[in-house]
Write an enzyme that holds these catalytic residues in place. Structure first.
Site, PDB file in Angstrom:
ATOM      1  N   THR A 339     -57.099  18.016  30.593  1.00 45.75           N
ATOM      2  CA  THR A 339     -58.545  18.167  30.677  1.00 45.75           C
ATOM      3  C   THR A 339     -58.937  19.503  30.070  1.00 45.75           C
ATOM      4  O   THR A 339     -58.258  20.513  30.285  1.00 45.75           O
ATOM      5  CB  THR A 339     -59.043  18.056  32.139  1.00 45.75           C
ATOM      6  OG1 THR A 339     -60.462  18.188  32.170  1.00 45.75           O
ATOM      7  CG2 THR A 339     -58.417  19.117  33.029  1.00 45.75           C
ATOM      8  N   HIS A 391     -46.663  19.228  44.840  1.00 50.22           N
ATOM      9  CA  HIS A 391     -45.478  19.995  45.248  1.00 50.22           C
ATOM     10  C   HIS A 391     -44.445  19.123  45.966  1.00 50.22           C
ATOM     11  O   HIS A 391     -43.300  19.532  46.149  1.00 50.22           O
ATOM     12  CB  HIS A 391     -45.904  21.155  46.155  1.00 50.22           C
ATOM     13  CG  HIS A 391     -45.024  22.352  46.054  1.00 50.22           C
ATOM     14  ND1 HIS A 391     -43.771  22.318  45.492  1.00 50.22           N
ATOM     15  CD2 HIS A 391     -45.212  23.644  46.445  1.00 50.22           C
ATOM     16  CE1 HIS A 391     -43.222  23.510  45.546  1.00 50.22           C
ATOM     17  NE2 HIS A 391     -44.077  24.338  46.115  1.00 50.22           N
TER      18      HIS A 391
END
Length: 420
Positions: A339, A391
């Site tokens: 993006t 994560h």
């Protein structure tokens, strides 16, 4: 007489919103001519009439939510001029013709709830593990709101749904009328209430679900754009002449990301319950801003495309997005997303993950800043870049290494030629 029904939109989309009626009651319509535009979670779809005739009746209004297979209009024989008298004569007809139209309006009442629920569940896309867990918990798959933008239900979606308080849904429904009640400021014109489009609602829901169901973290770096800007300046005219497409920065970043994904495969993965799905393809989503919100069409097989092919693909998809011509296939199956907030002047941001992907790269505006080069301070064009990642799948070493590799390849763009 012909019924206009909501067509099959996509395997994971079961309903849409009537955005605009293109033909009004009394107007003639030709076979194959568009009669209504539907808005779905991702794209707009124009529905054609299978028969020529006159639009006799709309069975749903603009803004209504309609389901696949639902009858939304009636097209009858005749011309536009004859349409009005036909409508007036309808009450004077015998009861026999009226009975033939009853099933269209009464069908929802006559459906078997158990069969309808089973049909809805069968239409839902879900992993085998998610289906098994839903059966064990007694949860209807159709009632689950998946994180995946294409509607695929994962184990974590079932678990998240099962952990919601049972009374939350009724409470939300009870509060809805209160939220819709106009305030004094609205009545005085100081506040204007505007209903969110279906697409905007979907974007809001998906973003919130991603934040709540992932362990998202963002790492940053900065890139000296001197070399890539110089290369682009030298080659852009010849590139345009040879390929009939402009050379932009997105192709450099797409190739750099693809090379980094090869070295760090867990950034190109997806989490499904306790399984990590390592994708053996490189389909990179490029976020495009439109009037109705952000969409992410996919550039396929970026490892097999050269710079010109990538630039052409991005240009074509961006044009389709602006013209509202994107299809479901254009936005399905991406493995990573880029993006670029820099086109709007953003200096730094923390992009949110796209659906079930575990990584997204955020580009930002290029700004000249003083930088230490050896023992000297020079003014260089610099760009901050951000990698948001899940994560649960990606450790810090992989995330930092991935972003550092993207930085190195952009700062040394000739290295990209070795990866092409």
């Amino acid at each position: 007489m012909a019924e206009i029904k909501v067509p099959e939109l996509a395997e994971s989309i079961t309903e849409g919103t009537i955005a605009q009626w293109l033909k009004q009651p009394g107007e003639t319509v030709q076979k194959g001519e568009f009669i209504v535009e539907l808005e779905t979670d991702k794209v707009n779809v124009e529905v054609i009439s299978e028969e020529a005739g006159v639009v006799q009746e709309h069975l749903a209004q603009e803004g209504d939510t309609v389901e696949v297979g639902q009858v939304i209009a009636i097209v009858g024989e005749g011309s536009g001029e004859a349409a009005a008298p036909k409508a007036e004569e309808a009450p004077q007809k015998s009861e026999e013709p009226a009975k033939t139209e009853a099933p269209a309006t009464q069908e929802p009442v006559e459906k078997d709830p158990a069969a309808e629920e089973q049909s809805s569940t069968d239409r839902t896309i879900a992993s085998p593990a998610a289906r098994k867990l839903a059966r064990e918990k007694g949860i209807d798959l159709a009632a689950i709101s998946p994180v995946d933008p294409m509607g695929r239900v994962r184990v974590q979606d079932v678990e998240a749904h099962g952990s919601k308080p049972a009374a939350s849904a009724p409470a939300a429904k009870a509060e809805a009328p209160k939220a819709a009640a106009p305030s004094s400021d609205e009545e005085s014109g100081r506040i204007v209430r505007e209903k969110m489009s279906r697409r905007r609602q979907t974007i809001a829901k998906r973003l919130l679900e991603v934040r709540q169901s992932t362990a998202m973290l963002t790492t940053f770096n900065e890139i000296d754009m001197t070399n890539v800007m110089a290369l682009r300046s030298r080659k852009k005219d010849q590139f345009l002449k040879n390929n009939d497409v402009k050379l932009g920065f997105m192709s450099f970043f797409t190739k750099a990301v693809t090379a980094a994904l090869k070295k760090y495969p867990y950034v190109n993965a997806e989490l499904d319950g306790t399984d990590v799905l390592l994708k053996q393809f490189y389909d990179v989503g490029i976020a495009v801003s439109t009037e109705e919100g952000l969409v992410v069409p996919i550039v396929r097989d970026t490892d097999k495309k050269n710079f010109a092919e990538i630039e052409a693909s991005i240009g074509e998809l961006a044009k389709k997005a602006r013209d509202k011509k994107l299809s479901i296939a254009d936005m399905t199956g991406g493995s990573f997303t880029i993006t670029n907030g820099g086109v709007f002047g953003s200096l730094m941001s923390t992009p949110i993950l796209n659906g079930t992907q575990v990584g997204i790269l955020g580009m930002h505006t290029i700004q000249k800043r003083p930088v230490a080069i050896g023992d000297e301070v020079q003014i260089r064009p610099m760009m901050y870049v951000a990698l948001s990642y899940d994560h649960r799948v990606i450790d810090g070493s992989d995330s930092v290494g991935f972003l550092k590799m993207v930085k190195d390849m952009i700062e040394n763009p000739e290295d990209l030629l070795l990866e092409s």
